[in-house]
Scaffold this motif. Sequence first.
Motif, short mmCIF file in Angstrom:
data_model
loop_
_atom_site.label_atom_id
_atom_site.label_comp_id
_atom_site.label_asym_id
_atom_site.label_seq_id
_atom_site.Cartn_x
_atom_site.Cartn_y
_atom_site.Cartn_z
N MET A 1 0.82 -1.26 -0.01
CA MET A 1 -0.02 -0.09 -0.22
C MET A 1 0.86 1.27 -0.05
O MET A 1 0.55 2.12 -0.89
N PHE A 4 2.75 1.72 -3.24
CA PHE A 4 1.95 2.17 -4.24
C PHE A 4 1.64 4.00 -4.25
O PHE A 4 1.77 4.62 -4.98
N LYS A 5 1.40 4.25 -3.04
CA LYS A 5 1.32 5.62 -2.71
C LYS A 5 2.51 6.49 -2.89
O LYS A 5 2.46 7.52 -3.57
N LEU A 32 -6.80 3.96 0.71
CA LEU A 32 -6.08 2.85 0.58
C LEU A 32 -6.49 1.68 1.92
O LEU A 32 -6.18 0.63 1.89
N TYR A 35 -8.91 -0.95 0.55
CA TYR A 35 -8.72 -1.75 -0.57
C TYR A 35 -7.45 -2.47 -0.17
O TYR A 35 -6.51 -2.35 0.75
N GLU A 36 -7.15 -3.82 -0.93
CA GLU A 36 -5.94 -4.52 -0.96
C GLU A 36 -5.16 -4.40 -2.42
O GLU A 36 -5.86 -4.90 -3.02
N ILE A 37 -4.06 -4.02 -2.23
CA ILE A 37 -3.26 -3.96 -3.87
C ILE A 37 -2.08 -4.84 -3.45
O ILE A 37 -1.32 -4.87 -2.84
N THR A 38 -2.06 -5.59 -4.67
CA THR A 38 -1.05 -6.77 -4.89
C THR A 38 -0.21 -6.26 -5.85
O THR A 38 -0.53 -6.08 -7.16
N GLU A 39 1.10 -6.11 -5.90
CA GLU A 39 2.12 -5.63 -6.76
C GLU A 39 2.36 -7.00 -7.92
O GLU A 39 2.73 -7.81 -7.34
#
Length: 330
Positions: A1, A4-5, A32, A35-39
């Motif tokens: 997270m 990403f930011k 954020l 949500y869950e963000i996967t790289e």
Amino acid sequence: MEKFKREALTILSNYLTDDDLKRVDEVLTVLLTRYEITEKTTDIVVYKNEIPDEIKSFLVSKSIKGLTKSSLLHYKRTLINFANNISKDVKEITANDIRLYLLKYEHAHTIGKSALDDIRRVLNSFYKWMVREDIILKNPVEKVDPIKCDKKVRQPLTMLELEQMRNAAETLREKALFETLYSTGCRVSEIINLNKTDIDFNTGRVKVYGKGKKERFCFLNARSQLALRKYLFSRKDNSEALFVADKQPYNRLGKGSIEKDIKNIAIRAGINRPVFPHLIRHTTATHMLHNGASLAEVQAILGHESPATTQIYAKLDLQNLQTIHQKCII
């Protein structure tokens, strides 16, 4: 997270102002959490002479915090030079790598110990930030000892030299500039950024934006108010800047021009030592302490974050210390 930011803010820094970036930072921080963000995993490609992403993100974070343009440029140059002269990923650096870099830099450049330690401090700031951002686990600079340097004690202007400077100032701008520097104790960067609307002649106050864009008030004595009024009345331009160049397009007066004005005044005054804006700031602080101001009061006017910085000026006033000693020890 967080990664990403950081990357988003780094990209947006090319298009948005610092204030806009702060708002985006705040919005992303809230969004954020939902949500869950996967790289996506991709092969890492290292390009020679390019600025590492970590340094870009670090500079963006410093910009958001309000670091001045000159300080940002200094940080950028220092870190780019470091990145271009090491053969490792900046995330894999050890304390020994940094010691070796500093040693080679000192041998390759004619710089003093103070300037070399400044490089160490910039690297320390960068690696502390990487630890906070969970990019690395430990700060390698913590194991690198500060570089000891012989600090030269700058002697403030004496009262005689102060009057000599006043008498040697010729133009209305020179007179206003010198008196404003002495009365406010401002840094040269703060003088550069002053606008006419920052001056309140009714109260004798000046609104100043110091390091990190922190607002504080400084004060104008009678001499500086009179000199400023005469200078502003003589101006024929529409610039909002408090101090401007003498010729069109009447640009805001820069650091080099201010330093040149002060240097020329000192030469005409017959003062046989370097005189520069920061020495006038030293003089303001020392004269205030000599005339009864407390360290806390001087700290507030000068805009020092740490009392230790203000303490330096107290050490300078040996004559006053000796006078007190003579009164007390018979």
